[in-house]
Enzyme design. Structure first.
Site, PDB file in Angstrom:
ATOM      1  N   ARG A 120      56.587   9.937  41.780  1.00  0.00           N
ATOM      2  CA  ARG A 120      56.622   9.375  40.417  1.00  0.00           C
ATOM      3  C   ARG A 120      56.901  10.450  39.375  1.00  0.00           C
ATOM      4  NH1 ARG A 120      52.637   9.047  36.407  1.00  0.00           N
ATOM      5  NH2 ARG A 120      51.233  10.050  37.880  1.00  0.00           N
ATOM      6  N   GLU A 158      56.915  16.787  30.160  1.00  0.00           N
ATOM      7  CA  GLU A 158      56.202  17.044  31.411  1.00  0.00           C
ATOM      8  C   GLU A 158      57.209  17.305  32.516  1.00  0.00           C
ATOM      9  OE1 GLU A 158      52.477  14.670  32.096  1.00  0.00           O
ATOM     10  OE2 GLU A 158      53.301  13.477  30.480  1.00  0.00           O
ATOM     11  N   HIS A 202      48.624  15.998  42.140  1.00  0.00           N
ATOM     12  CA  HIS A 202      48.881  16.655  40.855  1.00  0.00           C
ATOM     13  C   HIS A 202      48.741  18.152  41.057  1.00  0.00           C
ATOM     14  CE1 HIS A 202      48.742  17.741  36.641  1.00  0.00           C
ATOM     15  NE2 HIS A 202      49.085  16.504  36.343  1.00  0.00           N
ATOM     16  N   HIS A 209      46.409  12.396  43.294  1.00  0.00           N
ATOM     17  CA  HIS A 209      46.498  11.913  41.910  1.00  0.00           C
ATOM     18  C   HIS A 209      47.001  10.476  41.795  1.00  0.00           C
ATOM     19  CE1 HIS A 209      47.012  12.179  37.596  1.00  0.00           C
ATOM     20  NE2 HIS A 209      48.323  12.032  37.671  1.00  0.00           N
ATOM     21  N   ARG A 213      56.617  17.208  39.883  1.00  0.00           N
ATOM     22  CA  ARG A 213      55.313  17.705  40.321  1.00  0.00           C
ATOM     23  C   ARG A 213      55.173  17.849  41.830  1.00  0.00           C
ATOM     24  NH1 ARG A 213      51.689  13.015  37.657  1.00  0.00           N
ATOM     25  NH2 ARG A 213      52.184  14.266  35.858  1.00  0.00           N
TER      26      ARG A 213
END
Ligand code: SIN
Length: 545
Positions: free
Chosen positions: A392, A134, A250, A357, A298
């Site tokens: 994060r 990811e 997100h 998110h 992200r």
């Protein structure tokens, strides 16, 4: 749970009970704490305001980031380095090293509790777990379950284990406020039961594992339960919160025109396995933005999408996964969500937009889940250990819930092993709080505190929340949630207004650069005597752990 004697309280209480430990929340962190303290021989009760599996854990798709030593070239040190890089200089490096090192054991214990992760299909017979990648990860290190249903499998396994062991799990019970003695020690919880009757659960240890506050925004991947109740409760009990301005958006939720509330996630693993982001003209726009392009952290991808939406005047961009083999079996949840809105991701690009998110901040704890308030602990998204910093790293959250959940259980057991302080008379003053209408708060936060904030927008959002706030006593779940959302809105806006720089997922259009005068400085929020959130710039300033 055992019945308890009469209260010296001010508020009427229909029922009372006691235990050694009360856990609030039944997701990955809460059930890990509860199972572990029960194994340690303590009497535990879990309270959860909805069904056992109605929290955020169930919705997690991507997986658990963990290095178990079977991916050539990947190491715990690399995972630590990726976490620090994503966190924008604001992580607590010691917490990062400690929590990530705890990952392999935590995942092994979860598997021993029945969670089944996907095996690597290229191995015959399967001898190792499949891995995906990811954003921000330099290796394929994310283990997953059910393709893209990792959280659902973890939740299933933990709920089944809890049920098998007869763990008391009170669904439909709303944590209202902490009970405290004259010394400020937390001694239990004021709770509304599943008939709405107020009661008192007495316990020398209360562990908050109630998740984040995605519902502060009009569009979010979070379910309706994510209303920040635990953080609000902890603040009112005298704990500090930090990093609240770092709300992670997100980059890719399924876009449906006009839709709001919980939106279906399109897991980052889709990009991890090769899908590309395209604008209206069919152009890739992440090339040149970051060396990892679509697999940048992200915050970088979400901000780039937001800029592209503004530049092109469109409501969404597109994620082209048509080149991926076996999409429907690898990503069954995403496939079903796309089909439900008439999109076939096998043959056409998926319309996507960013949405709120994850709360990178929360109640300040150490890596063992201890807050600075005796008797009060926190683990999972509700807590701020320093693992995430300003942003994060994907799939570090289930990991944190597992690792810190287990450690909080050990901390509670250790703290209760010695002589227990004799609680003085406990009063249950009725919770009186500022409460604004939810839709007004969500609209104000989405307009003024989304991706790309500035001083004027933040001030306008504060004014809108203040104008809508009335002081009252919540009498039901919706009231408790609205009081929490109102306090969280005030706290997030105060922190976001104070941080005059852009870092991680806090993007200020009026201060677009990172200002390293802020390096290592987390903003801490605590309540003043009137109950208003006040921002401090040092953890030590409010005596936090
Ligand atoms: C995702 O699957 O993209 C979300 C995983 C996460 O938030 O860690």
């Amino acid at each position: 749970m055992t019945p308890h004697g009469p209260l010296a309280g001010a508020a009427p209480s229909a029922w009372e009970a006691s235990a050694d430990v009360v856990v609030v929340g039944s997701g990955v962190a809460g059930l890990t704490v509860a199972l572990d303290v029960a194994e340690a021989g303590l009497r535990v009760v879990v309270v959860t305001k909805d069904a056992a599996d109605a929290g955020c854990t169930w919705w997690a798709q991507g997986g658990v980031a963990v290095v178990v030593g079977d991916v050539p070239g990947d190491t715990v040190d690399t995972h630590v380095a990726d976490t620090l890089a994503a966190g924008g200089g604001l992580n607590d490096a010691a917490a990062v090293a400690s929590i990530i090192a705890g990952g392999p054991d935590a995942v092994a214990r979860l598997r021993a509790r029945g969670a089944v992760f996907d095996p690597d299909p290229s191995e015959r017979p399967p001898s190792r777990l499949a891995r995906t990648r990811e954003g921000g990860h330099s290796a394929f290190r994310v283990v997953h379950a059910g393709g893209d249903a990792t959280g659902a499998e973890i939740e299933r396994a933990l709920v089944a284990t809890a049920a098998g062991r007869g763990l008391p799990l009170l669904t439909g019970h709303v944590a209202v406020d902490a009970l405290r003695d004259d010394a400020g020690r937390v001694t239990g919880l004021a709770v509304l039961d599943d008939h709405g009757r107020p009661g008192a659960l007495h316990a020398p240890a209360v562990v908050l594992a109630s998740g984040g506050y995605g519902q502060l925004f009009a569009s979010t991947t979070n379910p309706e339960t994510a209303t920040g109740d635990g953080i609000a409760l902890a603040l009112r009990a005298g704990a500090a919160a930090a990093d609240l301005e770092f709300v992670q958006f997100h980059p890719t939720v399924l876009h449906t025109p006009g839709a709001s509330g919980r939106r279906p996630l399109v897991t980052e693993a889709v990009r991890g396995e090769g899908a590309l982001l395209l604008d209206r003209a069919g152009r890739r726009f992440m090339l040149g933005v970051h060396p990892l392009a679509e697999l940048a952290p992200r915050d970088v991808v979400a901000a780039a999408i937001t800029r592209r939406l503004a530049d092109t005047g469109t409501e969404c961009v597109w994620l082209d996964a048509t080149g991926l083999d076996g999409f429907a079996s690898r990503f069954p949840t995403v496939h079903a969500a796309c089909r439900a809105i008439g999109v076939d991701p096998v043959t056409e690009p998926i319309p996507v937009t960013p949405a709120a998110h994850y709360a990178c901040g929360g109640i300040v704890t150490d890596v063992d889940g201890r807050t600075a308030v005796p008797g009060l602990y926190a683990a999972g998204e509700v807590a701020r250990t320093g693992l995430h910093g300003a942003n994060r790293l994907a799939s570090n959250s289930l990991l944190e819930g597992l690792v810190v959940g287990a450690r909080a259980a050990r901390a509670v057991a250790a703290d209760l092993a010695g002589p227990r302080p004799v609680a003085g008379a406990v009063r249950i003053p009725p919770l009186v709080a500022g409460i604004a209408e939810r839709a007004t708060v969500q609209r104000a936060m989405s307009t003024g505190a989304g991706i790309g904030r500035d001083a004027a927008g933040l001030a306008a959002a504060s004014d809108a929340v203040e104008a809508a706030t009335l002081v009252g006593a919540p009498i039901d779940r919706a009231g408790v949630e609205d009081a929490a959302l109102t306090l969280l809105a005030q706290a997030v806006l105060a922190a976001a207004g104070t941080r005059t720089e852009s870092r991680g997922c806090h993007v200020r259009t009026d201060f677009p650069d990172r200002d390293d005068a802020w390096q290592r400085a987390s903003l801490v929020v605590a309540l003043d005597p009137s109950g208003a959130p006040v921002v401090h710039s040092e953890l030590a300033a409010v005596g936090a752990a």
